[in-house]
Write a protein that holds these residues in place. Structure first.
Motif, PDB file in Angstrom:
ATOM      1  N   LEU A 111     -39.043 -67.873 -18.992  1.00 30.34           N
ATOM      2  CA  LEU A 111     -37.744 -68.348 -19.656  1.00 30.34           C
ATOM      3  C   LEU A 111     -38.055 -69.030 -21.101  1.00 30.34           C
ATOM      4  N   LYS A 112     -37.211 -69.046 -22.144  1.00 29.41           N
ATOM      5  CA  LYS A 112     -37.365 -69.480 -23.314  1.00 29.41           C
ATOM      6  C   LYS A 112     -35.913 -70.266 -23.925  1.00 29.41           C
ATOM      7  N   PRO A 113     -36.000 -71.018 -24.751  1.00 29.89           N
ATOM      8  CA  PRO A 113     -34.960 -71.618 -25.280  1.00 29.89           C
ATOM      9  C   PRO A 113     -33.749 -70.680 -25.651  1.00 29.89           C
ATOM     10  N   GLY A 114     -32.454 -71.145 -25.047  1.00 30.75           N
ATOM     11  CA  GLY A 114     -31.481 -70.614 -25.193  1.00 30.75           C
ATOM     12  C   GLY A 114     -31.018 -69.811 -24.038  1.00 30.75           C
ATOM     13  N   ASP A 115     -32.219 -69.588 -23.045  1.00 31.75           N
ATOM     14  CA  ASP A 115     -31.728 -68.970 -21.813  1.00 31.75           C
ATOM     15  C   ASP A 115     -30.931 -69.916 -20.962  1.00 31.75           C
ATOM     16  N   ALA A 116     -30.068 -69.258 -20.087  1.00 31.83           N
ATOM     17  CA  ALA A 116     -29.282 -69.965 -18.894  1.00 31.83           C
ATOM     18  C   ALA A 116     -29.851 -70.098 -17.628  1.00 31.83           C
ATOM     19  N   VAL A 117     -29.926 -71.156 -17.370  1.00 30.74           N
ATOM     20  CA  VAL A 117     -30.812 -71.518 -15.882  1.00 30.74           C
ATOM     21  C   VAL A 117     -30.009 -71.945 -14.841  1.00 30.74           C
ATOM     22  N   ALA A 118     -29.953 -71.364 -13.654  1.00 24.81           N
ATOM     23  CA  ALA A 118     -28.959 -71.998 -12.602  1.00 24.81           C
ATOM     24  C   ALA A 118     -29.804 -72.223 -11.353  1.00 24.81           C
ATOM     25  N   PHE A 119     -29.871 -73.849 -11.050  1.00 24.74           N
ATOM     26  CA  PHE A 119     -30.761 -74.172  -9.942  1.00 24.74           C
ATOM     27  C   PHE A 119     -29.676 -74.195  -8.912  1.00 24.74           C
ATOM     28  N   ARG A 120     -30.173 -73.721  -7.601  1.00 26.66           N
ATOM     29  CA  ARG A 120     -29.313 -73.783  -6.261  1.00 26.66           C
ATOM     30  C   ARG A 120     -29.958 -75.159  -5.675  1.00 26.66           C
ATOM     31  N   VAL A 121     -29.541 -75.970  -5.513  1.00 25.64           N
ATOM     32  CA  VAL A 121     -29.633 -77.350  -5.022  1.00 25.64           C
ATOM     33  C   VAL A 121     -29.332 -77.817  -3.440  1.00 25.64           C
ATOM     34  N   MET A 122     -30.009 -78.352  -2.905  1.00 28.15           N
ATOM     35  CA  MET A 122     -29.687 -79.062  -1.565  1.00 28.15           C
ATOM     36  C   MET A 122     -29.840 -80.742  -1.854  1.00 28.15           C
ATOM     37  N   ARG A 123     -28.874 -81.529  -1.582  1.00 35.00           N
ATOM     38  CA  ARG A 123     -28.837 -82.826  -1.978  1.00 35.00           C
ATOM     39  C   ARG A 123     -28.644 -83.432  -0.827  1.00 35.00           C
TER      40      ARG A 123
END
Length: 215
Positions: A178-190
């Motif tokens: 990844l680099k600056p400007g890239d979209a990042v989506a975390f799937r999270v369990m809380r």
């Protein structure tokens, strides 16, 4: 969030309620809902609006993208409060303060400290037999990218940009692409508030954003 999967419109499914209408229709976590009855869906608010307008027990044709393949699934409409009861967007805000973890983790440029999870901890997530995804967030740096998108201590990261994460090394490999400007989506369990000792419960959701410059 959707940019990470190559979409500008649609709804990324964070979790599917066991026994609910989505599961019965065949919808799975990490599917992308792209249309209802052939009409494109812009976002989650539009999805909720369209479903709310439909009579209970009516059927909708939902088009989903699953790993690049389009599928048409028939969903039976139920009461809105029941359908969306586990959606974080409709949950009341909770002001519980997470208990700090004493276990040191592995630094990541997202602004988090992480550590591996034990088999017992992973079993508690109830992701399915043999599913070994999950790394534990032990610290979120104030003002970091992770903090801005809502990650918290004690969250469990299951995937990043729809790629499974089972170890800290998995996350390091993904972040290296990844680099600056890239979209990042975390799937999270809380962990859910008020859970009983020895019987944790979790709510699944997506936390997403665009990596800032200088990250």
């Amino acid at each position: 969030m959707l940019k990470a999967a190559g979409y500008t419109n649609g709804v990324l499914v964070g979790s599917v309620t066991p026994g609910g209408p989505a599961e019965k229709a065949g919808i799975k976590a990490e599917d992308i809902l792209v249309a209802i009855d052939g009409k494109p869906i812009k976002d989650g608010e539009e999805l909720v609006s369209k479903v709310s307008e439909m009579p209970i027990d009516s059927k909708l044709k939902v088009t989903v993208d699953r790993a690049g393949k389009k599928l048409d699934l028939m969903v039976t409409v139920l009461d809105r409060e029941e359908v969306f009861k586990d959606d974080p967007r409709f949950a009341r805000r909770r002001n519980e303060t997470p208990t700090p973890e004493k276990v040191e983790g592995t630094p990541a440029k997202f602004g988090i400290m992480i550590r591996p999870m034990s088999e017992t901890e992973k079993d508690a997530l109830k992701l399915g037999e043999g599913d070994q995804r999950g790394i534990y967030v032990t610290k979120v740096e104030e003002g970091s990218f992770a903090a801005e998108i809502g990650l918290q201590e004690r969250d469990v990261i299951i995937s990043v940009n729809r790629q499974p994460v089972a170890t800290p090394e998995d996350l390091r490999k993904l972040q290296s692409t990844l680099k600056p400007g890239d979209a990042v989506a975390f799937r999270v369990m809380r962990p859910t508030p008020g859970r009983q000792q020895g019987a944790p419960g979790y709510v699944a959701f997506f936390a997403a954003g665009t990596l800032p410059e200088g990250n």
